[in-house]
Design a protein around this motif. Structure first.
Motif, PDB file in Angstrom:
ATOM      1  N   PHE A 191      38.925 -40.849-152.329  1.00  0.00           N
ATOM      2  CA  PHE A 191      39.213 -41.251-150.960  1.00  0.00           C
ATOM      3  C   PHE A 191      38.146 -40.753-149.980  1.00  0.00           C
ATOM      4  O   PHE A 191      37.830 -41.442-149.015  1.00  0.00           O
ATOM      5  CB  PHE A 191      40.601 -40.784-150.523  1.00  0.00           C
ATOM      6  N   VAL A 192      37.575 -39.605-150.218  1.00  0.00           N
ATOM      7  CA  VAL A 192      36.511 -39.117-149.342  1.00  0.00           C
ATOM      8  C   VAL A 192      35.269 -39.993-149.476  1.00  0.00           C
ATOM      9  O   VAL A 192      34.630 -40.356-148.487  1.00  0.00           O
ATOM     10  CB  VAL A 192      36.176 -37.636-149.653  1.00  0.00           C
ATOM     11  N   VAL A 193      34.935 -40.364-150.703  1.00  0.00           N
ATOM     12  CA  VAL A 193      33.733 -41.179-150.926  1.00  0.00           C
ATOM     13  C   VAL A 193      33.935 -42.610-150.431  1.00  0.00           C
ATOM     14  O   VAL A 193      33.030 -43.214-149.866  1.00  0.00           O
ATOM     15  CB  VAL A 193      33.344 -41.164-152.426  1.00  0.00           C
ATOM     16  N   CYS A 194      35.118 -43.157-150.597  1.00  0.00           N
ATOM     17  CA  CYS A 194      35.359 -44.562-150.257  1.00  0.00           C
ATOM     18  C   CYS A 194      35.776 -44.780-148.805  1.00  0.00           C
ATOM     19  O   CYS A 194      35.788 -45.914-148.347  1.00  0.00           O
ATOM     20  CB  CYS A 194      36.430 -45.143-151.170  1.00  0.00           C
ATOM     21  N   SER A 195      36.130 -43.726-148.082  1.00  0.00           N
ATOM     22  CA  SER A 195      36.581 -43.927-146.712  1.00  0.00           C
ATOM     23  C   SER A 195      35.394 -44.208-145.796  1.00  0.00           C
ATOM     24  O   SER A 195      34.286 -43.742-146.013  1.00  0.00           O
ATOM     25  CB  SER A 195      37.350 -42.698-146.216  1.00  0.00           C
ATOM     26  N   LYS A 196      35.667 -44.973-144.765  1.00  0.00           N
ATOM     27  CA  LYS A 196      34.628 -45.342-143.810  1.00  0.00           C
ATOM     28  C   LYS A 196      35.020 -44.736-142.460  1.00  0.00           C
ATOM     29  O   LYS A 196      36.105 -44.978-141.951  1.00  0.00           O
ATOM     30  CB  LYS A 196      34.541 -46.859-143.692  1.00  0.00           C
ATOM     31  N   MET A 197      34.117 -43.952-141.895  1.00  0.00           N
ATOM     32  CA  MET A 197      34.375 -43.346-140.597  1.00  0.00           C
ATOM     33  C   MET A 197      34.041 -44.364-139.516  1.00  0.00           C
ATOM     34  O   MET A 197      32.939 -44.881-139.461  1.00  0.00           O
ATOM     35  CB  MET A 197      33.524 -42.091-140.399  1.00  0.00           C
ATOM     36  N   ASP A 198      35.005 -44.649-138.667  1.00  0.00           N
ATOM     37  CA  ASP A 198      34.837 -45.642-137.626  1.00  0.00           C
ATOM     38  C   ASP A 198      35.032 -44.972-136.264  1.00  0.00           C
ATOM     39  O   ASP A 198      36.161 -44.662-135.883  1.00  0.00           O
ATOM     40  CB  ASP A 198      35.839 -46.770-137.811  1.00  0.00           C
ATOM     41  N   PRO A 199      33.963 -44.729-135.527  1.00  0.00           N
ATOM     42  CA  PRO A 199      34.118 -44.021-134.257  1.00  0.00           C
ATOM     43  C   PRO A 199      34.874 -44.819-133.196  1.00  0.00           C
ATOM     44  O   PRO A 199      35.344 -44.247-132.235  1.00  0.00           O
ATOM     45  CB  PRO A 199      32.684 -43.757-133.811  1.00  0.00           C
TER      46      PRO A 199
ATOM     47  N   ALA B  47      41.084 -45.678-118.443  1.00  0.00           N
ATOM     48  CA  ALA B  47      41.765 -45.056-119.580  1.00  0.00           C
ATOM     49  C   ALA B  47      41.916 -45.983-120.790  1.00  0.00           C
ATOM     50  O   ALA B  47      42.134 -45.509-121.896  1.00  0.00           O
ATOM     51  CB  ALA B  47      43.147 -44.559-119.144  1.00  0.00           C
ATOM     52  N   GLU B  48      41.791 -47.285-120.600  1.00  0.00           N
ATOM     53  CA  GLU B  48      41.957 -48.216-121.727  1.00  0.00           C
ATOM     54  C   GLU B  48      40.721 -48.315-122.608  1.00  0.00           C
ATOM     55  O   GLU B  48      40.762 -48.916-123.678  1.00  0.00           O
ATOM     56  CB  GLU B  48      42.325 -49.618-121.228  1.00  0.00           C
ATOM     57  N   ILE B  49      39.613 -47.760-122.192  1.00  0.00           N
ATOM     58  CA  ILE B  49      38.360 -47.841-122.934  1.00  0.00           C
ATOM     59  C   ILE B  49      38.361 -46.781-124.032  1.00  0.00           C
ATOM     60  O   ILE B  49      38.687 -45.625-123.785  1.00  0.00           O
ATOM     61  CB  ILE B  49      37.146 -47.617-121.995  1.00  0.00           C
ATOM     62  N   THR B  50      37.963 -47.174-125.235  1.00  0.00           N
ATOM     63  CA  THR B  50      37.911 -46.206-126.340  1.00  0.00           C
ATOM     64  C   THR B  50      36.635 -45.369-126.266  1.00  0.00           C
ATOM     65  O   THR B  50      35.643 -45.779-125.674  1.00  0.00           O
ATOM     66  CB  THR B  50      37.954 -46.919-127.707  1.00  0.00           C
ATOM     67  N   VAL B  51      36.701 -44.218-126.875  1.00  0.00           N
ATOM     68  CA  VAL B  51      35.550 -43.319-126.916  1.00  0.00           C
ATOM     69  C   VAL B  51      34.383 -43.989-127.634  1.00  0.00           C
ATOM     70  O   VAL B  51      33.220 -43.816-127.261  1.00  0.00           O
ATOM     71  CB  VAL B  51      35.943 -41.998-127.624  1.00  0.00           C
ATOM     72  N   GLY B  52      34.675 -44.786-128.646  1.00  0.00           N
ATOM     73  CA  GLY B  52      33.629 -45.465-129.411  1.00  0.00           C
ATOM     74  C   GLY B  52      32.782 -46.392-128.559  1.00  0.00           C
ATOM     75  O   GLY B  52      31.569 -46.497-128.754  1.00  0.00           O
TER      76      GLY B  52
END
Length: 162
Positions: free
Chosen positions: A44-52, A131-136
């Motif tokens: 799961f660590v290798v296959c997960s994708k970090m999405d900011p 406030a509706e804007i995401t950090v990404g």
């Protein structure tokens, strides 16, 4: 006599068998379970994708440094539905919705704004949102600005008060 030979051969066979180790019913070997747990964790660590873009919302501003919008290049980020934002200039005109075109338009706009404010020796960019804007989304705009303008000393983020 044949029965005596049979008895001897059975005894000889019993002598050559190794004694079995008796295991208590209460004991359980959990080594395979630990192995599987670590394999699943690694998978799961290798296959997960970090999405900011899925990180969270910008918190409400409680205090901060007062920065004049007149002394900065200002970019507005407004929510335009679920997971969509619209970037606007200070005059209210929108940037393109295509990300590549939007990047070039944003760089051109900030260059023009900084040239008009460089006479006052100001080198700031202000990103304004709610406030509706995401950090990404804010991070994406900051990255575009940071990559294009290495001489910018500060990028400020302004949040609308409610």
């Amino acid at each position: 006599m044949s029965s005596v030979i049979e008895d001897l051969s059975e005894d000889e066979e019993d002598d050559f068998q190794l004694p079995r180790k008796k295991r208590d019913d209460d004991e359980m070997d959990i080594t395979p379970m630990i192995d599987i747990t670590f394999l699943l964790l690694i998978f799961f660590v290798v296959c997960s994708k970090m999405d900011p873009t899925q990180m969270g919302k910008i918190p409400e501003a409680t205090n901060g440094v007062a920065i004049s919008a007149k002394e900065s290049a200002v970019v507005f980020i407004e929510a335009a539905g679920k997971d969509k934002v619209v970037l606007k200039r200070i005059d209210g005109s929108e940037f393109s919705s295509d990300e590549e075109t939007q990047t070039s338009e944003l760089i051109e706009y900030i260059s023009k704004e900084l040239k008009s404010t460089l006479g006052d020796e100001k080198n700031h960019v202000m990103i304004m949102g709610d406030a509706e804007i995401t950090v990404g989304e804010v991070t994406r705009v900051q990255k575009i600005i940071g990559d294009a303008f290495e001489d910018i000393t500060s990028t400020y983020i302004a949040v609308k008060e409610q």
